[in-house]
Design a protein around this motif. Sequence first.
Motif, mmCIF file in Angstrom:
data_model
loop_
_atom_site.group_PDB
_atom_site.id
_atom_site.type_symbol
_atom_site.label_atom_id
_atom_site.label_comp_id
_atom_site.label_asym_id
_atom_site.label_seq_id
_atom_site.Cartn_x
_atom_site.Cartn_y
_atom_site.Cartn_z
ATOM 1 N N LEU A 158 0.831 -1.202 0.000
ATOM 2 C CA LEU A 158 0.000 0.000 0.000
ATOM 3 C C LEU A 158 0.865 1.250 0.000
ATOM 4 N N HIS A 159 2.014 1.175 0.723
ATOM 5 C CA HIS A 159 2.872 2.352 0.796
ATOM 6 C C HIS A 159 3.614 2.587 -0.489
ATOM 7 N N SER A 160 4.148 1.524 -1.096
ATOM 8 C CA SER A 160 4.954 1.708 -2.302
ATOM 9 C C SER A 160 4.591 0.641 -3.322
ATOM 10 N N PRO A 161 3.515 0.884 -4.106
ATOM 11 C CA PRO A 161 3.078 -0.140 -5.048
ATOM 12 C C PRO A 161 4.020 -0.361 -6.222
ATOM 13 N N PHE A 162 4.989 0.580 -6.419
ATOM 14 C CA PHE A 162 5.868 0.402 -7.568
ATOM 15 C C PHE A 162 7.168 -0.284 -7.209
ATOM 16 N N ASN A 163 7.272 -0.762 -6.008
ATOM 17 C CA ASN A 163 8.525 -1.369 -5.594
ATOM 18 C C ASN A 163 8.523 -2.834 -6.012
ATOM 19 N N HIS A 164 9.341 -3.160 -7.009
ATOM 20 C CA HIS A 164 9.285 -4.523 -7.555
ATOM 21 C C HIS A 164 9.723 -5.556 -6.525
ATOM 22 N N LEU A 165 10.530 -5.121 -5.529
ATOM 23 C CA LEU A 165 10.995 -6.089 -4.541
ATOM 24 C C LEU A 165 9.868 -6.524 -3.617
ATOM 25 N N TYR A 166 8.995 -5.583 -3.231
ATOM 26 C CA TYR A 166 7.863 -5.967 -2.390
ATOM 27 C C TYR A 166 6.905 -6.873 -3.156
ATOM 28 N N LEU A 167 6.686 -6.542 -4.438
ATOM 29 C CA LEU A 167 5.792 -7.372 -5.250
ATOM 30 C C LEU A 167 6.331 -8.791 -5.352
ATOM 31 N N GLN A 168 7.656 -8.877 -5.554
ATOM 32 C CA GLN A 168 8.273 -10.195 -5.681
ATOM 33 C C GLN A 168 8.148 -10.967 -4.379
ATOM 34 N N ARG A 169 8.304 -10.265 -3.238
ATOM 35 C CA ARG A 169 8.197 -10.912 -1.946
ATOM 36 C C ARG A 169 6.810 -11.495 -1.737
ATOM 37 N N TYR A 170 5.795 -10.687 -2.107
ATOM 38 C CA TYR A 170 4.417 -11.141 -1.955
ATOM 39 C C TYR A 170 4.171 -12.374 -2.807
ATOM 40 N N ALA A 171 4.689 -12.319 -4.051
ATOM 41 C CA ALA A 171 4.514 -13.452 -4.945
ATOM 42 C C ALA A 171 5.183 -14.691 -4.364
ATOM 43 N N GLU A 172 6.360 -14.510 -3.734
ATOM 44 C CA GLU A 172 7.049 -15.666 -3.176
ATOM 45 C C GLU A 172 6.263 -16.295 -2.046
ATOM 46 N N ILE A 173 5.622 -15.438 -1.214
ATOM 47 C CA ILE A 173 4.830 -15.998 -0.113
ATOM 48 C C ILE A 173 3.643 -16.771 -0.671
ATOM 49 N N LYS A 174 2.988 -16.195 -1.686
ATOM 50 C CA LYS A 174 1.835 -16.888 -2.261
ATOM 51 C C LYS A 174 2.259 -18.202 -2.911
ATOM 52 N N TYR A 175 3.412 -18.164 -3.571
ATOM 53 C CA TYR A 175 3.903 -19.378 -4.235
ATOM 54 C C TYR A 175 4.200 -20.454 -3.205
ATOM 55 N N THR A 176 4.763 -20.020 -2.050
ATOM 56 C CA THR A 176 5.072 -21.003 -1.018
ATOM 57 C C THR A 176 3.808 -21.626 -0.453
ATOM 58 N N GLN A 177 2.743 -20.816 -0.365
ATOM 59 C CA GLN A 177 1.510 -21.381 0.173
ATOM 60 C C GLN A 177 0.964 -22.503 -0.701
ATOM 61 N N GLY A 178 1.178 -22.347 -2.036
ATOM 62 C CA GLY A 178 0.754 -23.435 -2.917
ATOM 63 C C GLY A 178 -0.736 -23.436 -3.172
ATOM 64 N N GLY A 179 -1.157 -24.351 -4.023
ATOM 65 C CA GLY A 179 -2.572 -24.415 -4.399
ATOM 66 C C GLY A 179 -2.802 -23.573 -5.639
ATOM 67 N N TYR A 180 -3.780 -23.966 -6.428
ATOM 68 C CA TYR A 180 -3.914 -23.370 -7.765
ATOM 69 C C TYR A 180 -4.198 -21.864 -7.710
ATOM 70 N N GLU A 181 -5.096 -21.447 -6.790
ATOM 71 C CA GLU A 181 -5.459 -20.020 -6.770
ATOM 72 C C GLU A 181 -4.274 -19.180 -6.338
ATOM 73 N N ASN A 182 -3.508 -19.691 -5.326
ATOM 74 C CA ASN A 182 -2.351 -18.921 -4.863
ATOM 75 C C ASN A 182 -1.297 -18.807 -5.947
ATOM 76 N N LEU A 183 -1.156 -19.894 -6.738
ATOM 77 C CA LEU A 183 -0.193 -19.841 -7.843
ATOM 78 C C LEU A 183 -0.616 -18.789 -8.856
ATOM 79 N N GLU A 184 -1.941 -18.668 -9.073
ATOM 80 C CA GLU A 184 -2.441 -17.653 -10.004
ATOM 81 C C GLU A 184 -2.044 -16.258 -9.526
ATOM 82 N N VAL A 185 -2.314 -16.023 -8.216
ATOM 83 C CA VAL A 185 -1.971 -14.720 -7.634
ATOM 84 C C VAL A 185 -0.475 -14.475 -7.741
#
Lengths: 101, 291
Positions: free
Chosen positions: B179-206
């Motif tokens: 929310l604070h810095s939506p253009f920061n590619h590192l935060y986006l990548q971090r979020y994607a990594e957490i979702k990927y770790t959670q697993g499951g088809y919907e999380n992989l989509e996100v």
Amino acid sequence: SSSMNKYIFILGMVLLFHAAYSAAQHRSYLRLTEQEFTSLPADIVLQTIFSLLLTVFGVTMIAGEFKEIRSNIDLQKKTWKNLNNRPSFYTFNHRGHIFNP
Amino acid sequence: MEKQYKHWEDVRDLLRNWREENCRQSEDVVDLWNEVLANHFGKLGDEGWLVLEQVFIAALDCHNMEVANFCLSKLNQEFPDSLRVKRLKAMKYEASEKYEHALDILDLIIKKDETNAASRKRKVTIYKSQGMIIEAIKELTDYLRIFMADQEAWMELCDLYISQQEWNKAAFCVEELLLHSPFNHLYLQRYAEIKYTQGGYENLEVARSYYSQAAKLNPKNVRALYGLMLTSVHMASNSKCPSQKKKERIKLSEWATNQLSQLQDSNDSKLFSSQILEGMGNLQIGNDSKN
């Protein structure tokens, strides 16, 4: 910023003030001679525009390096190594002290 | 240290740069201090106190207690009643593992000044150093209830949750950062990594969408490209994937692989070869398409 840019800026400001003063003087002259005021004489207009351009040029040269407007280009230089460091939360119970007996 | 910084002004500028970029190069800082700045301390003026704090923390990192004590005594001389110096004293006790002393000092500071954010954060760090992660999390959530805009603290909480494998809560923390810095590619990548770790088809989509946004913002972000490749390949080989999307996904993974090999060629890095990249594609179970 070099002194040349400062002189350009000062010259631009002086010319601008001079143009404004002569425009005011022109209007008061017209009022005194009871002529209608249609438009400013061409030389005052030209002087105004020219001095404006000069001032703007001087200011931008004095201002220095411009920053990139796209925010993501600036962020591309950052790495996770430094972004992940949180100075308020540094712990000291790592293995660093073994290197310094 | 290969370069010999002879001029104290260069050293001062370098230290200022490290202060702003949050670089944690403690040995270099202490070495630079010993070689250059200690002799020129008087010339630093007001910046000297910031440099002293920086050198103090670097010395604690290297466990160089002489330098740390010297910096602390100088700071104490100049600012005898300062809460900031008291906090540094508490840090020194932390470094010597005298956690009760440190906690006492910090509690005193908080009682004196309710709004002192930094000492509350040090309390969290003390719990973390002792391994009491659950208390640290509790303390940090209480802190964040008061100081909600503190990005450092949200990052720290995210890391603590990751260490406890609470993926949902960690994802929530990264969302606050986004929310604070939506253009920061590192935060986006971090979020994607957490979702990927959670697993499951919907999380992989996100995860895939966040990885692609990160890669869009910074085409050189290797982790985002890798993530893109892995998520699209995983989703393509998943049974829940509708067949027309399968082709899209496979194309996406091929594009990501191309980008990676281009980057690797341009970098001339010996760290990984194109064979490993191909091998990673072949590792996927049930991957019918050949690149």
